[in-house]
Design a protein around this motif. Structure first.
Motif, PDB file in Angstrom:
ATOM      1  N   ASP A 161      10.213 -38.481 -14.192  1.00  0.00           N
ATOM      2  CA  ASP A 161       9.390 -37.575 -13.380  1.00  0.00           C
ATOM      3  C   ASP A 161      10.170 -36.343 -12.943  1.00  0.00           C
ATOM      4  O   ASP A 161       9.654 -35.220 -12.989  1.00  0.00           O
ATOM      5  CB  ASP A 161       8.848 -38.308 -12.151  1.00  0.00           C
ATOM      6  N   GLN A 164      10.785 -34.092 -15.926  1.00  0.00           N
ATOM      7  CA  GLN A 164       9.607 -33.365 -16.394  1.00  0.00           C
ATOM      8  C   GLN A 164       9.403 -32.072 -15.614  1.00  0.00           C
ATOM      9  O   GLN A 164       9.042 -31.039 -16.190  1.00  0.00           O
ATOM     10  CB  GLN A 164       8.355 -34.245 -16.286  1.00  0.00           C
ATOM     11  N   TYR A 167      12.055 -29.666 -16.854  1.00  0.00           N
ATOM     12  CA  TYR A 167      11.743 -29.198 -18.206  1.00  0.00           C
ATOM     13  C   TYR A 167      10.634 -28.151 -18.178  1.00  0.00           C
ATOM     14  O   TYR A 167      10.687 -27.150 -18.904  1.00  0.00           O
ATOM     15  CB  TYR A 167      11.342 -30.374 -19.092  1.00  0.00           C
ATOM     16  N   VAL A 198      11.404 -37.000 -20.929  1.00  0.00           N
ATOM     17  CA  VAL A 198      10.376 -35.958 -20.981  1.00  0.00           C
ATOM     18  C   VAL A 198       9.605 -36.020 -22.298  1.00  0.00           C
ATOM     19  O   VAL A 198      10.191 -36.229 -23.365  1.00  0.00           O
ATOM     20  CB  VAL A 198      11.008 -34.554 -20.828  1.00  0.00           C
ATOM     21  N   ARG A 199       8.309 -35.829 -22.203  1.00  0.00           N
ATOM     22  CA  ARG A 199       7.465 -35.709 -23.400  1.00  0.00           C
ATOM     23  C   ARG A 199       7.139 -34.237 -23.591  1.00  0.00           C
ATOM     24  O   ARG A 199       6.257 -33.682 -22.929  1.00  0.00           O
ATOM     25  CB  ARG A 199       6.189 -36.525 -23.222  1.00  0.00           C
ATOM     26  N   LYS A 202       3.500 -33.000 -24.130  1.00  0.00           N
ATOM     27  CA  LYS A 202       2.616 -33.002 -22.969  1.00  0.00           C
ATOM     28  C   LYS A 202       2.828 -31.751 -22.131  1.00  0.00           C
ATOM     29  O   LYS A 202       1.865 -31.101 -21.686  1.00  0.00           O
ATOM     30  CB  LYS A 202       2.867 -34.245 -22.110  1.00  0.00           C
ATOM     31  N   VAL A 203       4.075 -31.384 -21.902  1.00  0.00           N
ATOM     32  CA  VAL A 203       4.380 -30.178 -21.131  1.00  0.00           C
ATOM     33  C   VAL A 203       3.820 -28.952 -21.839  1.00  0.00           C
ATOM     34  O   VAL A 203       3.187 -28.095 -21.223  1.00  0.00           O
ATOM     35  CB  VAL A 203       5.896 -30.039 -20.922  1.00  0.00           C
TER      36      VAL A 203
END
Length: 350
Positions: A161, A164, A167, A198-199, A202-203
């Motif tokens: 979390d 993310q 990022y 981190v994905r 998705k970001v």
């Protein structure tokens, strides 16, 4: 990463260690770097047992594209913050004015830590009786870089979390790793954030690849109104357009959803500088500028009361767009003359 060498990290850590409650604030109209960095630090401080409240000045509305960020539960309305915090941390704000209504709260805080990556002559220490610790590094690609350094020095491992949020900030202020500030160190930080969970897809989808159909209509109108001035910006070219409040309202598009317009405009081969004048609900204009590197738009925008970086900056203005562009055109010339004198003087000294 040797981030922010020479900054008073030790004093910042002492203040955090002694604090029971920490108030965090980022700039008004937060972007991915401001909100992502603030929520990342807020989550870390909460994990360390601090009472945490994070906020930004009115309008207190989180842009739809940023509502995926973890830590939203830590956001508090600006009117609900302590009037005089014992410790306050500001993030991604070049000066007190960028905090909007929370500038007064920062001025009253007993201790203030400023975490930022903008070059600015506006001092947070002016008018303050309390201690001010500056953790500002204009060479950092994003405030997220400095937020990561603070977290590292606090001895806290990156969670998915927290990573993310960092990022999102790093990707936002590097233009999805396209801008000149994208260094090997930036990619090394991105690697660590990805390793933390981190994905990136998705970001990316939330920040850049999601928009209502009405946005296409607004974009079409904005591109249709675009004007190219080949002789502007020292002959390097200027392309600009406008988006009126009525246009986006008619298409059901919010102000925050206009971020991507300038990315389309800056693709113009004949123009070094791209500008979008976006009308706010109050009727004034927020002027976003982008440069491909040869022109310092940050210096020009600072002359007009705004600020930012060499390749991305903005300012607020009133009046007709054509008049605003006239002022910007003059500011670009003045900024180039200043830079030319500075370069000449530096070469003479060398």
């Amino acid at each position: 990463m040797n981030t922010g060498a020479g900054l008073d990290w030790d004093r910042a850590l002492e203040l955090i260690d002694a604090a029971d409650e920490v108030v965090l604030a980022c700039h008004i109209g937060p972007d991915g770097d401001a909100l992502g960095s603030m929520l990342a630090v807020a989550q870390v401080l909460r994990g360390l047992g601090r009472s945490v409240a994070a906020s930004f000045g009115e309008p207190f509305t989180v842009p739809a594209s940023l509502r995926f960020l973890p830590g939203m539960e830590l956001l508090t309305g600006p009117g609900e913050l302590p009037s005089r915090p014992a410790l306050m941390i500001t993030l991604d704000a070049a000066g007190p004015d960028r905090l909007g209504s929370l500038a007064a709260t920062a001025a009253r805080a007993d201790a203030l830590i400023v975490l930022d990556h903008h070059a600015s002559g506006r001092s947070f220490a002016d008018g303050r009786d309390g201690e001010t610790v500056m953790l500002a590094d204009a060479e950092a690609a994003a405030t997220a870089v400095l937020a990561d350094e603070l977290i590292r020095r606090l001895g806290v491992p990156l969670t998915p979390d927290v990573a993310q949020g960092l990022y999102a900030g790093l990707a936002s202020d590097t233009g999805s790793f396209k801008y000149p500030c994208t260094t090997p160190q930036v990619h090394d930080l991105a690697r660590r954030l990805l390793e933390a969970g981190v994905r990136p897809e998705k970001v990316s989808r939330e920040l850049w690849d999601r928009a209502p159909f009405g946005y296409l209509q607004v974009l079409s109108g904005a591109l249709g109104r675009a004007r190219l001035e080949r002789s502007a910006a020292g002959g390097r070219g200027l392309v600009w357009t406008t988006v009126q409040a009525g246009d986006r309202s008619f298409c059901g598009v919010t102000y925050e959803q206009l971020e991507g317009v300038i990315d389309q405009l800056r693709r113009t081969e004949e123009a070094e500088v791209a500008v979008v004048c976006k009308q706010t609900d109050a009727g004034d204009w927020y002027v976003s500028t982008r440069s491909k590197g040869e022109v310092d738009v940050g210096r020009a925008c600072a002359l007009l009361g705004g600020g930012g970086h060499r390749t991305a900056a903005a300012f607020n203005a009133a009046g007709e767009p054509a008049e605003i562009i006239d002022r910007l055109r003059d500011a670009l010339c003045a900024a180039e003359e200043t830079e030319s004198r500075f370069t000449t003087d530096s070469e003479r000294i060398a």
